[in-house]
Scaffold this active site. Structure first.
Site, PDB file in Angstrom:
ATOM      1  N   GLU A   1      -6.536 -71.957   8.097  1.00  8.01           N
ATOM      2  CA  GLU A   1      -6.323 -73.118   8.963  1.00  8.01           C
ATOM      3  C   GLU A   1      -7.047 -72.956  10.292  1.00  8.01           C
ATOM      4  O   GLU A   1      -7.705 -73.869  10.753  1.00  8.01           O
ATOM      5  CB  GLU A   1      -4.820 -73.316   9.187  1.00  8.01           C
TER       6      GLU A   1
ATOM      7  N   VAL B   1     -10.872 -66.877  18.697  1.00 10.84           N
ATOM      8  CA  VAL B   1     -11.019 -65.696  19.540  1.00 10.84           C
ATOM      9  C   VAL B   1     -11.227 -66.193  20.967  1.00 10.84           C
ATOM     10  O   VAL B   1     -12.025 -67.110  21.202  1.00 10.84           O
ATOM     11  CB  VAL B   1     -12.209 -64.817  19.088  1.00 10.84           C
TER      12      VAL B   1
ATOM     13  N   GLY C   1     -17.300 -58.771  17.465  1.00  8.18           N
ATOM     14  CA  GLY C   1     -16.897 -58.410  16.104  1.00  8.18           C
ATOM     15  C   GLY C   1     -15.451 -58.742  15.766  1.00  8.18           C
ATOM     16  O   GLY C   1     -14.997 -58.460  14.655  1.00  8.18           O
TER      17      GLY C   1
ATOM     18  N   GLY D   1     -13.900 -61.829  15.514  1.00  5.03           N
ATOM     19  CA  GLY D   1     -13.801 -62.904  14.521  1.00  5.03           C
ATOM     20  C   GLY D   1     -14.151 -62.412  13.125  1.00  5.03           C
ATOM     21  O   GLY D   1     -13.470 -62.723  12.151  1.00  5.03           O
ATOM     22  N   SER D   2     -15.209 -61.618  13.021  1.00  4.14           N
ATOM     23  CA  SER D   2     -15.599 -61.045  11.723  1.00  4.14           C
ATOM     24  C   SER D   2     -14.511 -60.127  11.184  1.00  4.14           C
ATOM     25  O   SER D   2     -14.223 -60.132   9.985  1.00  4.14           O
ATOM     26  CB  SER D   2     -16.896 -60.251  11.858  1.00  4.14           C
TER      27      SER D   2
ATOM     28  N   TYR E   1     -19.946 -68.835  10.484  1.00  2.00           N
ATOM     29  CA  TYR E   1     -19.459 -68.868   9.105  1.00  2.00           C
ATOM     30  C   TYR E   1     -20.603 -68.758   8.100  1.00  2.00           C
ATOM     31  O   TYR E   1     -20.494 -68.077   7.082  1.00  2.00           O
ATOM     32  CB  TYR E   1     -18.653 -70.137   8.848  1.00  2.00           C
TER      33      TYR E   1
END
Length: 172
Positions: free
Chosen positions: A91, A95, A103, A105-106, A139
């Site tokens: 959903e 960050v 790094g 978010g990854s 993404y």
């Protein structure tokens, strides 16, 4: 940047609600947030939890300007595709701006991918605002594809009074 990714705990509720509001504000939609901390607490914990949330936490000395150590979250729930089986639906991924590009978010998505595989999911699905090119690029770099373009699918929503009207049709 030192950080850990972990499932959220009740003690994180206030911080996560604050980040949800930050994300909504970024989308110029803060007035659309209807969830309350109580709703999220009731629905997000226990054996009947309807969603999960991962948090990115940094040590106190690396915390945000406001002193917070929770600097990101990834909100998800299980769904099902009649063609592919189990799917993890992401959903939100957010960050705090000062912590982007480090790094986090990854790492949040990698942990979500681990969870998805452990639950037998064939894919992770999510939506992204088409105007948020940095998010789309992020993404895409991780292997995401835009199924709206590739497969000609549209995401549709029935909301508010239209849900009520539709439900009333079933009563007749």
């Amino acid at each position: 940047m030192s950080h850990i990714i972990r499932p959220w705990a009740r003690k994180d509720l206030k911080a996560v609600v604050g980040l949800i509001r930050e994300l909504a504000s970024f989308h110029k939609a803060l007035d659309q947030v209807k969830t309350t901390p109580e709703m999220l607490g009731d629905d997000g914990f226990g054996k009947d939890a309807t969603f999960g949330c991962l948090v990115a936490e940094v040590p106190p000395q690396q915390g945000s300007k406001g002193g917070g150590t929770i600097v990101g979250y990834q909100f998800h729930y299980m769904t099902y595709c009649t063609w592919d089986g189990h799917i993890l639906f992401g959903e939100d991924l957010y960050v705090v701006p000062d912590f982007r590009g480090k790094g986090i978010g990854s790492s949040l998505l990698a942990k979500a991918a681990q969870m998805a595989l452990a639950k037998g999911c064939s894919q992770i699905r999510f939506v992204s605002a088409n105007w948020n090119q940095p998010a789309v690029d992020f993404y895409t770099k991780l292997g995401a594809m835009n199924v709206t373009i590739q497969n000609n699918w549209n995401l549709c929503s029935i909301e508010g009074e239209h849900v009520q009207k539709l439900a009333e049709r079933a009563r007749k």
